[in-house]
Design a protein around this motif. Structure first.
Motif, mmCIF file in Angstrom:
data_model
loop_
_atom_site.group_PDB
_atom_site.id
_atom_site.type_symbol
_atom_site.label_atom_id
_atom_site.label_comp_id
_atom_site.label_asym_id
_atom_site.label_seq_id
_atom_site.Cartn_x
_atom_site.Cartn_y
_atom_site.Cartn_z
ATOM 1 N N LEU A 43 7.827 37.011 51.957
ATOM 2 C CA LEU A 43 8.529 35.758 51.676
ATOM 3 C C LEU A 43 8.751 34.943 52.949
ATOM 4 N N ASN A 44 8.294 35.477 54.074
ATOM 5 C CA ASN A 44 8.417 34.797 55.357
ATOM 6 C C ASN A 44 7.009 34.354 55.783
ATOM 7 N N GLU A 45 6.759 33.060 55.625
ATOM 8 C CA GLU A 45 5.409 32.537 55.840
ATOM 9 C C GLU A 45 4.879 32.855 57.243
ATOM 10 N N THR A 82 1.226 33.181 51.991
ATOM 11 C CA THR A 82 0.969 34.532 51.500
ATOM 12 C C THR A 82 -0.161 34.536 50.472
ATOM 13 N N PRO A 104 5.603 31.934 49.373
ATOM 14 C CA PRO A 104 4.980 30.870 50.169
ATOM 15 C C PRO A 104 3.458 30.846 50.032
ATOM 16 N N TYR A 105 2.888 29.642 50.172
ATOM 17 C CA TYR A 105 1.427 29.517 50.096
ATOM 18 C C TYR A 105 0.734 30.255 51.247
ATOM 19 N N GLU A 140 8.356 30.004 42.785
ATOM 20 C CA GLU A 140 8.515 29.117 43.951
ATOM 21 C C GLU A 140 8.826 29.841 45.248
#
Ligand code: TXA
Ligand code: MG
Length: 349
Positions: A46-48, A113, A110-111, A107
């Motif tokens: 969850l951490n881009e 990932t 992140p993209y 949502e």
């Protein structure tokens, strides 16, 4: 960067080592850990910024999405939308285990990932060390196989160290993995669901549970002009440094032909490797012969495949000849990886 390498014992978990792995992951670092399939290279999904570090460490193309590893169904609900009844049934039977499913992403994913996709790949591994590391790291761990892009996936911590020493924060050494080939990938965003990568959970097993299953045509027909649906499957993965050829046919004739080809190449001054089985290794006359396992238990073949390809890299052979294997059960995963490693170079006799 100095890479910490720590051994853990499956029976003695929740140790300082696991806590340290969790702390590194929560701070956005990279930790490699064992799963039942292959070793994964973990980062906080969850951490881009953390997920992006994975691409740098592996030299992986940024359009190749990552699998998010979780340990419970609540976590699945947080990162996905539209989980069908069929998917729930599959999860109930085959999670935790060597199966990845693709869903619409929520949502919070992140993209960085998902490689820019609106879908997300999710897996719940069964390996005790993997479960502990995922939970300690916050519960959502993006993890591709922990190899340099284009090399065989790692099945031991030693393999991970060969590729990643100095590039990542930590390697949790939990010994050799159980299965040796990556998870089955099942796309649940289409109906019937579609296998994008074969693995230990087979088409037959899934069909028995939920009925019709499609298979990505590009896995069956390599010449097809279509691009595989799993972005990672389009790259020439699992590539040994030597040119690998699979020899297919009646086993006695295969042994004869491999002996002939090996003799020919050695006379030209090349170093040749042979992938044989317990049933045949005694019959090869030349070359660097390695036993991949026994045809009586194809799981042994899956378990040794990537390790053998790495050994041939170390031995610096120029050519490798391999026997071919049946494509039922785990065999479909073995042949899929072997054919990719061979660039689909097959001699049929
Ligand atoms: O067994 C495994 O699955 C291992 C262990 C560590 O869990 N992981 C693994 O990850 O094999 P990786 O990144 O080496 O392979 C993931 C594959 C790639 O081919 C990627 O393109 C595909 O999954 N993939 C990931 N997200 C996808 C998505 N949203 N849609 C289609 N394919 C996806
Ligand atoms: Mg991989």
């Amino acid at each position: 960067m100095r890479t910490i390498i720590e051994k853990v014992n499956k029976n003695e978990l929740n140790t300082e080592i696991i806590k340290e792995a969790g702390r590194i992951l929560k701070e956005g670092g990279l930790v490699a850990f064992p799963t039942e399939t292959v070793y994964g290279l973990g980062a906080d999904a969850l951490n881009e910024d953390a997920a992006r570090k994975i691409y740098a460490a592996k030299g992986r193309p940024s359009d190749n999405p990552l699998i998010i590893h979780i340990t419970n169904m609540d976590a699945l609900g947080k990162i996905t939308r539209n989980v069908s009844e069929k998917a729930k049934k599959v999860a109930q039977h085959y999670w935790p285990g060597p199966l990845t499913m693709i869903f619409d992403k929520s949502e919070i994913v992140p993209y960085g990932t998902t490689g820019g996709l609106d879908t997300v790949a999710v897996r719940m591994p069964v390996h005790d060390v993997a479960k502990e590391v995922i939970d300690a790291g916050g519960g959502y761990i993006a993890a591709p196989s922990a190899n340099t892009s284009g090399r065989p996936s790692p099945t031991t911590a030693q393999h991970v160290a060969e590729d990643m020493d100095g590039r990542i924060d930590m390697i949790v050494d939990g010994g050799a993995v159980d299965i040796g080939v990556e998870s089955t990938i099942l796309d649940m965003t289409v109906d019937p669901p579609m296998i994008l990568r074969p693995g230990a959970v087979t088409k037959e097993m899934l069909e028995e549970l939920i009925g019709e299953i499609d298979v990505d045509r590009t896995l069956i027909q390599p010449d097809s002009k279509k691009v595989p649906k799993a972005p990672g499957m389009k790259y020439r993965h699992y590539a040994p440094k030597a040119e690998l050829t699979i020899v297919e046919g009646n086993i006695d004739q295969v042994v004869c032909e491999i002996n002939r080809l090996t003799d020919e190449k050695q006379k030209e001054g090349y170093k040749v490797g042979i992938i044989g089985t317990r049933e045949t290794v005694g019959r090869y006359l030349y070359g660097d012969v390695k036993c991949i396992g026994t045809r009586e238990d194809e799981a042994t073949i899956a378990g040794n495949l990537y390790g053998i390809l790495r050994e041939f890299d170390d031995d610096k052979v120029d050519f490798i000849y391999s026997e071919s294997f049946a494509t039922d059960g785990i065999g479909s995963a073995i042949m899929n990886r072997l054919l990719k490693a061979a660039g689909h170079h097959v001699i049929r006799i």
